[in-house]
Design a protein around this motif. Structure first.
Motif, PDB file in Angstrom:
ATOM      1  N   THR A 161      20.548  10.993 -23.902  1.00  0.00           N
ATOM      2  CA  THR A 161      20.417   9.540 -24.059  1.00  0.00           C
ATOM      3  C   THR A 161      19.471   9.216 -25.218  1.00  0.00           C
ATOM      4  N   GLY A 162      19.387   7.913 -25.490  1.00  0.00           N
ATOM      5  CA  GLY A 162      18.349   7.423 -26.397  1.00  0.00           C
ATOM      6  C   GLY A 162      16.974   7.633 -25.767  1.00  0.00           C
ATOM      7  N   ASP A 163      15.956   7.114 -26.423  1.00  0.00           N
ATOM      8  CA  ASP A 163      14.583   7.422 -26.003  1.00  0.00           C
ATOM      9  C   ASP A 163      14.188   6.746 -24.692  1.00  0.00           C
ATOM     10  N   ILE A 164      13.382   7.457 -23.944  1.00  0.00           N
ATOM     11  CA  ILE A 164      12.727   6.887 -22.766  1.00  0.00           C
ATOM     12  C   ILE A 164      11.573   5.999 -23.250  1.00  0.00           C
ATOM     13  N   TYR A 165      11.168   5.030 -22.451  1.00  0.00           N
ATOM     14  CA  TYR A 165       9.886   4.354 -22.701  1.00  0.00           C
ATOM     15  C   TYR A 165       9.168   4.209 -21.372  1.00  0.00           C
ATOM     16  N   ASN A 166       7.913   3.788 -21.460  1.00  0.00           N
ATOM     17  CA  ASN A 166       7.043   3.844 -20.288  1.00  0.00           C
ATOM     18  C   ASN A 166       7.331   2.702 -19.326  1.00  0.00           C
ATOM     19  N   ASN A 167       8.459   2.794 -18.647  1.00  0.00           N
ATOM     20  CA  ASN A 167       8.884   1.744 -17.729  1.00  0.00           C
ATOM     21  C   ASN A 167       9.793   2.378 -16.687  1.00  0.00           C
ATOM     22  N   PHE A 168       9.673   1.927 -15.431  1.00  0.00           N
ATOM     23  CA  PHE A 168      10.479   2.544 -14.381  1.00  0.00           C
ATOM     24  C   PHE A 168      11.913   2.030 -14.407  1.00  0.00           C
ATOM     25  N   GLY A 186       0.698   5.381 -16.943  1.00  0.00           N
ATOM     26  CA  GLY A 186       0.333   4.044 -16.477  1.00  0.00           C
ATOM     27  C   GLY A 186       1.255   3.423 -15.442  1.00  0.00           C
ATOM     28  N   GLN A 187       2.370   4.068 -15.127  1.00  0.00           N
ATOM     29  CA  GLN A 187       3.193   3.538 -14.035  1.00  0.00           C
ATOM     30  C   GLN A 187       2.495   3.845 -12.707  1.00  0.00           C
TER      31      GLN A 187
END
Ligand code: GLA
Length: 404
Positions: free
Chosen positions: A202-209, A253-254
């Motif tokens: 996939t494309g990039d992950i980011y810091n979010n659930f 930070g999640q």
């Protein structure tokens, strides 16, 4: 004479191509390590990399299996007059070989990053047209891992470009794990088992659930969005060739529930476990998640079969993963934003798995049940269980055969 030389040349090229293959003995279980990118992006230097190496040892990460220290984008300097790549003279003045020596002295391995296109995603020199030269350079520096990205790759054939770098790495003579980062654009799972040791799906992950970050010409994905793109790909993964749903955001930070769920699902997916947090200062909660040996063992199970989604209903999913020796991992994921009560009825999960060719067989096999997060044994599968699962959290069991 000319004909003879031409024949010899073409025979030589042909035999090189025919024999070229990736290093088969690498990533027999999904690779584990730490990367600079998710937490620091391009803001990296050799001092920080050394501190991370120290932290990987002191924190116990190395001994838990995280052995690759990966320098992502922005380590690059310019190409020299002969076209050889150099490291940034300010950020990495001692050079990558010196860093590799330091990393190796700690019992770790060094990863580096390049791109199949003309430039990396952060605008550094890409490997296009320099593949053999770059592979040789990495081997000379004693690098152990290459992440190979896909920016500035217009009009380049993906299979050709990744195969070219595989062959270049092979010719350079050092077993370098080849981590393909082509974002799933050209369905690498269909052609890359012989090319790389893992490929991004996939494309990039980011810091979010749970969310999508629209950044104009591209999108970054939350943990749940990435999870939803994996389920159909499981048959393509296996020892030495893994689906890569991107690096971890655990510890960035999640909530602790979200971090636990994220880590668990990556283990259920047999994903490469590449940490992306600042490992020099981790909370105990983060350490307890990423160094839970029994959970890591689900990811690292030598059968190497990615988990399957067995049920999805009202924000609750049940995933199963066959393990070596007849065990299974069973995970109940609450992806909703409310606490959920869930009746786990074992007999509903009498499933035949096409990939492992195994049946859970709850109707005639009794399994002991061990909760891998509470680290407690919880009876066996003769008795159903009622679970209460917080929002964005999981229950993860290891089921071990008791009797038939
Ligand atoms: C791409 C990759 C990321 C990271 C950056 C670096 O976006 O998918 O994982 O390597 O490039 O610029």
């Amino acid at each position: 004479m000319i004909k003879k030389i031409a024949f010899l040349l073409s025979a030589c090229v042909f035999s090189l191509c025919a024999n070229a293959q990736k290093y088969e003995e690498l990533a027999l279980t999904p690779q584990m390590g730490w990367s600079t990118w998710n937490c620091f992006a391009g803001n990296i230097d050799e001092n920080m990399a050394r501190e991370m190496a120290d932290a990987m040892v002191q924190s116990g990460l190395r001994d838990a299996g995280y052995i690759y220290l990966n320098i992502d984008d922005c380590w690059h300097g310019k190409r020299d007059s002969l076209g050889f790549i150099t490291s940034d003279p300010v950020r990495f003045p001692s050079g990558i070989k010196a860093l590799a020596d330091y990393v190796h002295s700690k019992g770790l391995k060094l990863g580096i990053y390049s791109d199949a296109g003309r430039k990396t995603c952060a605008g550094m020199p890409g490997s296009f047209g320099h593949e053999y030269q770059d592979a040789l350079t990495y081997a000379r520096w004693e690098v152990d891992y290459l992440k190979y990205d896909w920016c500035e790759s217009e009009n380049i054939n993906a299979k050709g470009a990744y195969t070219l770098m595989r062959d270049a790495l092979r010719a350079a003579g050092r077993p370098i794990l080849f981590s393909m980062c082509e974002w799933g654009d050209n369905k690498p799972w269909e052609w890359a088992a012989q090319v790389g040791h893992s490929w991004r799906t996939t494309g990039d992950i980011y810091n979010n659930f749970d969310g999508i970050d629209d950044r104009g010409d591209w999108k970054a994905f939350g943990v749940m969005q990435i999870l939803d793109m994996q389920d159909t790909l499981r048959k393509y993964a296996g020892p030495g060739h893994w689906n890569d749903p991107d690096m971890l955001e655990v510890g960035n930070g999640q909530s602790v529930n979200e971090d636990r769920a994220h880590f668990t699902m990556w283990c259920m997916l047999s994903a490469p476990l590449i940490l992306g947090n600042d490992i020099r200062k981790m909370s105990q909660q983060t350490k307890d998640i990423i160094m839970n040996k029994e959970v890591i063992a689900i990811d690292q199970d030598s059968l190497g079969v990615q988990g399957l989604k067995a049920e999805a209903n009202d924000g609750v999913e049940v995933w199963l993963k066959p393990l070596k020796g007849g065990d299974w991992a069973l995970c109940v994921l609450n992806r909703s934003t409310e606490v959920k009560s869930y009746e786990l009825n074992w007999q509903r999960f009498n499933i035949y798995d096409e990939v492992s060719k195994r049946h859970t067989g709850f109707y005639n096999t009794v399994y002991s049940v061990r909760n891998l997060w509470t680290k407690k044994s919880q009876g066996n599968t003769k008795k159903d269980v009622t679970l209460t699962i917080p929002a964005h959290d999981v229950v993860l069991y290891r089921l071990s055969v008791l009797k038939k």
